[in-house]
Design a protein around this motif. Structure first.
Motif, PDB file in Angstrom:
ATOM      1  N   GLY A 355      30.249  32.564  84.110  1.00  0.00           N
ATOM      2  CA  GLY A 355      29.060  32.711  84.938  1.00  0.00           C
ATOM      3  C   GLY A 355      29.338  32.631  86.421  1.00  0.00           C
ATOM      4  O   GLY A 355      28.414  32.405  87.218  1.00  0.00           O
ATOM      5  N   ASN A 360      23.363  34.999  86.000  1.00  0.00           N
ATOM      6  CA  ASN A 360      22.623  34.369  84.903  1.00  0.00           C
ATOM      7  C   ASN A 360      23.076  34.796  83.517  1.00  0.00           C
ATOM      8  O   ASN A 360      22.291  34.786  82.561  1.00  0.00           O
ATOM      9  N   ASP A 361      24.347  35.197  83.369  1.00  0.00           N
ATOM     10  CA  ASP A 361      24.925  35.421  82.047  1.00  0.00           C
ATOM     11  C   ASP A 361      26.444  35.338  82.175  1.00  0.00           C
ATOM     12  O   ASP A 361      26.964  34.993  83.236  1.00  0.00           O
ATOM     13  N   PRO A 372      19.706  37.556  91.601  1.00  0.00           N
ATOM     14  CA  PRO A 372      18.266  37.372  91.756  1.00  0.00           C
ATOM     15  C   PRO A 372      17.867  37.228  93.214  1.00  0.00           C
ATOM     16  O   PRO A 372      18.552  36.543  93.991  1.00  0.00           O
ATOM     17  N   CYS A 375      17.654  33.754  95.067  1.00  0.00           N
ATOM     18  CA  CYS A 375      18.779  32.822  95.147  1.00  0.00           C
ATOM     19  C   CYS A 375      19.149  32.507  96.594  1.00  0.00           C
ATOM     20  O   CYS A 375      19.842  31.532  96.869  1.00  0.00           O
ATOM     21  N   MET A 409      28.635  28.021  91.293  1.00  0.00           N
ATOM     22  CA  MET A 409      28.359  28.560  89.961  1.00  0.00           C
ATOM     23  C   MET A 409      29.694  28.750  89.247  1.00  0.00           C
ATOM     24  O   MET A 409      30.735  28.921  89.875  1.00  0.00           O
ATOM     25  N   PRO A 427      26.412  25.998  85.802  1.00  0.00           N
ATOM     26  CA  PRO A 427      25.344  26.861  86.318  1.00  0.00           C
ATOM     27  C   PRO A 427      25.702  28.337  86.287  1.00  0.00           C
ATOM     28  O   PRO A 427      26.798  28.730  86.694  1.00  0.00           O
ATOM     29  N   LEU A 428      24.779  29.145  85.809  1.00  0.00           N
ATOM     30  CA  LEU A 428      24.949  30.601  85.784  1.00  0.00           C
ATOM     31  C   LEU A 428      24.278  31.269  86.972  1.00  0.00           C
ATOM     32  O   LEU A 428      24.422  32.475  87.168  1.00  0.00           O
ATOM     33  N   LEU A 429      23.554  30.481  87.756  1.00  0.00           N
ATOM     34  CA  LEU A 429      22.935  30.943  88.996  1.00  0.00           C
ATOM     35  C   LEU A 429      23.402  30.041  90.129  1.00  0.00           C
ATOM     36  O   LEU A 429      23.800  28.895  89.899  1.00  0.00           O
ATOM     37  N   THR A 431      23.700  27.235  92.460  1.00  0.00           N
ATOM     38  CA  THR A 431      23.071  25.916  92.402  1.00  0.00           C
ATOM     39  C   THR A 431      23.504  25.097  93.609  1.00  0.00           C
ATOM     40  O   THR A 431      24.698  24.935  93.863  1.00  0.00           O
TER      41      THR A 431
END
Length: 513
Positions: A355, A360-361, A372, A375, A409, A427-429, A431
């Motif tokens: 990630g 987010n994956d 996103p 973010c 991430m 975390p996949l986003l 953080t």
């Protein structure tokens, strides 16, 4: 929101972490070894962070190469997304006056503040630049030799070598030179101290970057030189041309209509940002890091051949409302690439098995994917200035510095994310790390992280096995911790950079602290 074309979810390429050493011996050969490392026969290189397949061949694959282009000739293409020149032997540009102050290209990433170079960590291949008798340092130590009296404005670490750029446009290198990454000839012992890169005497360099086995240099006229070689899971496969390493700098990008204004390197790939807002990439594509090579061609170009990877070609993006996407900045992790558009959108592509892309994956991206929109705070400051943004990446983690805050991430093992030992999530986003504020730059080693504050304090966290955290110990650090030492007391740290086993700091000159 424009989104890049994604591939069908698949098992991500596995890249092994460096194994911990259970003991220590002095001299060469104590570098950490990856279980999937590729080591050339007769090579002094002991550590190589490279992605590979699960079953590695017992020896380096012999790569059949096409007939080489005649030396000294240029190759023009009819396609608009290729660089104008990709040469075996570089034609020299018009001579520049050494030390010329008025740069013909500009970008905010071109550093101007001069400082002194300090290194620490493991240096048994010369990457510390402290001489043949010193192969490790627990705390920041000044690099002297030919750098004495030079005003260094940029400092970058490759996998096992270090590159310094001076204010008047000269490039100094030291460390492992097995595959030509230093850009100068060396005999036994000379790689342990800084030396001037050859072949750039008639140009002024304004920016440098470095990977595992290569060094890239950008001139003030927008030309990119490279030396060394790119490697993949089967070993070295070329630089500007398929074949052996280039021990001296050669031109890899030169376009009179779309001049380079920034150059960045991953472990084995290079990305160029042009004055027209376009991106050109070249090098290894196995983990999708070029952003323009489909998975079916990622292994040495498939039926298109290695030249498909080595020729700088444009990274294509879908038009947004009929408008072509243009970029203002670009960054590289070990096997990832991040690009920031002029309309303030962030894209990423490359290895994503933990990630580390922040999308987010955990699916590899072979083409650009937009992060996103929420973010980042993309609003303008009250004074109308552009926001600060810097991104760095290791093997399996990434750091994002934005308006004084640090976001992380990816993989958490050994503390590389700085979230604390009690935090078990990955975390996949992006953080935010609440413990860090007023940060202006970040850097990442393979399994460690660094941040520099506006006041000049440097922080480190992550794996400490190679002493590259600068705290004098081999313990892992799970949260950002200030680096201290007698050589940086009352000195401002300007920037940091980290390689496979060593770290370098650019520290303010004594009379400017």
């Amino acid at each position: 929101m424009p989104r890049g074309k994604t591939t069908k979810p698949k098992k991500a390429t596995t890249i092994e972490e460096p194994k911990r050493r259970t003991g220590r011996t002095r001299g060469r050969g104590k570098a950490m070894a990856s279980s999937e490392s590729k080591v050339a026969v007769g090579s002094k290189r002991k550590y190589k962070t490279a992605a590979s397949t699960d079953a590695a061949p017992p020896e380096e694959a012999v790569v059949p190469v096409p007939k080489r282009q005649k030396a000294g000739t240029s190759r023009a293409t009819e396609e608009t997304d290729r660089a104008v020149f990709v040469n075996v032997k570089a034609p020299k540009p018009e001579p520049e006056k050494r030390g010329e102050t008025g740069a013909k290209i500009s970008h905010h990433s071109h550093r101007q503040e001069p400082g002194e170079v300090m290194t620490f960590g493991q240096g048994d291949i010369g990457q510390l630049g402290l001489g043949e008798d010193i192969d490790e340092r627990k705390k920041p130590s000044p690099v002297r030799g030919d750098l004495e009296g030079e005003e260094v404005v940029q400092l970058v670490c490759g996998g096992m070598h270090t590159v310094a750029l001076t204010r008047d446009g000269k490039v100094y290198t030291w460390g492992c030179n097995d595959e030509g990454a230093l850009g100068r000839p060396t005999i036994e012992g000379e790689e342990y101290s800084p030396g001037l890169m050859v072949g750039l005497e008639d140009v002024v360099i304004v920016q440098v970057s470095a990977g595992d086995c290569h060094t890239a240099s950008l001139t003030n006229t927008g030309v990119v030189y490279c030396c060394g070689v790119f490697r993949d899971s089967n070993g070295p496969f070329g630089l500007a041309q398929p074949g052996p390493p280039s021990p001296s700098p050669i031109v890899v990008y030169d376009s009179p209509t779309s001049r380079a204004i920034k150059v960045v390197s991953g472990s084995d790939h290079v990305v160029v940002l042009t004055n027209e807002g376009d991106l050109f990439s070249f090098g290894c594509a196995e983990q999708g890091q070029l952003g323009r090579v489909p998975e079916c061609f990622s292994a040495r170009g498939g039926r298109k051949g290695v030249k498909y990877l080595l020729d700088p070609q444009m990274v294509r993006f879908r038009k947004s409302r009929g408008v072509k996407t243009k970029f203002s900045d670009v960054f590289c992790g070990s096997y990832t690439t991040y690009a920031y558009t002029q309309s303030r959108h962030l894209f990423a592509w490359g290895l994503n098995n933990y990630g580390q892309l922040g999308v987010n994956d955990v699916v590899i991206r072979y083409v650009p994917e937009q992060l996103p929109s929420d973010c980042l705070d993309t609003s303008e400051d009250t004074d109308g200035s552009r926001e600060e943004l810097e991104i760095a990446g290791g093997q399996h983690h990434s750091l994002l510095c934005h308006r004084g805050s640090v976001f992380v991430m990816g993989r958490r093992e050994y503390g590389r994310l700085g979230m604390g030992e009690e935090e078990k999530t990955e975390p996949l986003l992006p953080t935010r790390l609440p413990t860090l504020t007023d940060i202006v730059s970040v850097a990442a080693g393979s399994v460690c992280s660094f941040a520099v504050s506006r006041s000049g304090q440097v922080y480190s966290w992550g794996m400490g096995t190679s002493l590259q955290l600068g705290n004098g110990k081999e313990d892992d650090i799970w949260k950002p911790t200030p680096i201290t030492g007698k050589n940086i007391i009352n000195r401002k740290v300007i920037a940091s950079s980290s390689g496979g086993q060593h770290t370098a700091l650019l520290v303010s000159l004594p009379n400017e602290s």
